[in-house]
Structures are given as C-alpha cells and as structure tokens.
Design a protein around this motif. Structure first.
Motif, short mmCIF file in Angstrom:
data_model
loop_
_atom_site.label_atom_id
_atom_site.label_comp_id
_atom_site.label_asym_id
_atom_site.label_seq_id
_atom_site.Cartn_x
_atom_site.Cartn_y
_atom_site.Cartn_z
N PHE A 1 0.92 -1.25 0.01
CA PHE A 1 0.01 -0.07 -0.13
C PHE A 1 1.03 1.25 -0.01
N ARG A 2 1.95 1.29 0.89
CA ARG A 2 2.64 2.53 0.73
C ARG A 2 4.22 1.91 0.98
N LEU B 1 -6.08 9.44 7.14
CA LEU B 1 -5.14 8.90 6.77
C LEU B 1 -3.97 9.99 6.18
N GLU B 2 -2.78 10.26 6.53
CA GLU B 2 -2.00 11.16 5.96
C GLU B 2 -1.59 10.85 4.48
N ALA B 3 -1.35 11.83 3.69
CA ALA B 3 -1.13 11.61 2.25
C ALA B 3 0.51 11.36 2.37
N ALA B 4 0.80 10.73 1.26
CA ALA B 4 2.28 10.46 1.01
C ALA B 4 2.99 11.47 0.32
N ARG B 5 4.30 11.52 0.96
CA ARG B 5 5.33 12.65 0.44
C ARG B 5 6.54 11.93 0.17
N LEU B 6 6.91 12.59 -0.96
CA LEU B 6 8.21 12.14 -1.56
C LEU B 6 9.19 12.82 -0.64
N ILE C 1 9.24 7.12 0.44
CA ILE C 1 7.86 7.81 0.43
C ILE C 1 7.45 7.78 1.91
N VAL C 2 7.15 9.10 2.52
CA VAL C 2 7.11 9.23 3.88
C VAL C 2 5.54 9.69 4.17
#
Length: 237
Positions: free
Chosen positions: A111-112, A214-219, A224-225
């Motif tokens: 998923f992440r 849910l927090e978005a993904a950030r590069l 991917i954090v």
C-alpha cells in the motif's frame, strides 16, 4: 559541507575496518558480516574485497535505517486508521500467532512502499515489455505502479492484510525490496526489525489516529513518507 561529509565517511570506514579486523581474528559467526567475510569464489579466494564489504555494510546500515523507519511509521499509522485490522493483529499476537503480522507488514509495503522504484542500467541491448532498451539505458521499475495495479491486486486502494493469507501473489507483483539477484541485502533484517517493534508496541498499547484522515504520501529523497510524520496516539492496553 563536502569536507564534513568526507570526514564522517572516513570515520565510518575506520570503524568498519576495525570490525573487519576483529571478525577475522575470531571467525565463525552467522551474521551478515561473517557470511560476507567467509564467502569465497570458485578458486577459494575471498569473494569480496574490504572495499566491497564496507560498501555492502554502509548500504545495509545507512540505507536500511531510513527505509525501515519509514515502513514502521506507515504500518503504525495505517493500523491506527484501521481499527478492525489492528484488533485482529493484537488478537493473533496475544495468541502467539505470527501469520497475520506478516500479512500486515506485506500489505503496508504494498500500500505504501518505502521507496518508489529500483533503478538499473542495461548492460546490453534488449527488449523490455515490447520496447527496445539500448545498452547503457537507465531503466526504472516503479513499485508504486505495480503495487496499485488493479489487474494484480483487487481493490488496490483498500488496506486489506487478508489478501496475503489467501495464496501467493503473481511473481514480482509485490517487490518492496526489489527482486532478482539484486534484491535488497537488508530485507530479512528489515522484516525482523518490523516484527520485533510491532510485537512490543502492540503488546503494550492500542493505536488511535492523531488526525481525522490518513496522511497523504510525500516524497522525501527516494523515500515515500507520511506527509505529517505518521502521527498516532498511544493508549495503554
């Protein structure tokens, strides 16, 4: 900045050199470093130079630290936002079972995934997916695309650990550690670290969201954090 980085690199190299010398005086361990030092080629000579061993260790410790920490942040954050899955994981761990724990970790990395791709350089002219790839071309395998391909994963946007208990996925459909002969050297260590931390954490706490969604993904670099750090609230059990 460059001078400071070089000093830190020299310090790490010196520490590794001391450790290599110590291990050679007392061989026979079964950890990664001992295995690397004991490896030989077809002629019985050492398979790796000290420089190669040092590079492998640097990659294992330094690169493995950030990616494993990111995976841990995601699994804790996802469990806080999926109470049913968290409850099932706590139940299974309390019963001494580990299958669901492995499924939760796999689903988190599907998923992440901690990193979004694996980059390779073509060593010769070839064809990939019907497209010509000339020698020297840079090829990127995008984990994030494969892991969210509906043809490989039903409802890919849904966090569902149970999908990993129903059988084996299509080969190379799940590649958070890469694949083939260049698969991540630290995969087993990362898996062990995640299992140990999650067992300890969920043995003492329940996880609750620190925010509404849910927090978005950030590069961040190649990692991917969670965009706000993967915040959760810990409640004693």
């Amino acid at each position: 900045m460059v001078a400071g980085r070089n000093r830190r690199r020299a310090l790490v190299d010196a520490l590794v050199a001391d450790e290599l010398d110590r291990r050679r005086r007392a061989p026979g361990g079964d950890d990664v470093l001992s295995v690397l030092l004991a490896a030989t080629d077809e002629h019985g000579a050492p398979a790796y130079t000290d420089r190669q061993v040092t590079d492998e260790l640097r990659g294992l410790v330094v690169a493995g630290h950030e990616t494993t920490a990111t995976a841990l942040a995601w699994v804790v954050h996802l469990l806080a936002h999926h109470p049913a899955e968290q409850a099932e994981l706590i139940r299974s761990l309390d019963a001494g079972e580990t299958a669901y724990l492995g499924a939760v970790i796999k689903e988190t990395m599907r998923f992440r995934p901690s990193v979004f791709d694996a980059v390779r350089t073509a060593t010769g002219d070839t064809t990939l997916g019907g497209q010509p790839v000339p020698r020297g071309a840079i090829v990127s395998a995008l984990f994030t695309v494969t892991h969210h391909d509906a043809a490989l994963w039903g409802d890919p946007g849904v966090f569902r650990p149970e999908r990993h208990l129903d059988g084996r996925p299509v080969p190379y459909a799940l590649t958070p550690f890469g694949g083939g002969v260049r698969r991540c050297l630290g995969a087993a260590l990362a898996q062990l670290e995640l299992e140990v931390v999650l067992k300890e954490l969920l043995g003492r706490f329940r996880l609750e969201p620190a925010g509404g969604r849910l927090e978005a993904a950030r590069l961040q670099g190649v990692t991917i954090v969670p965009s706000r750090g993967g915040r959760v609230v810990l409640r004693p059990r």
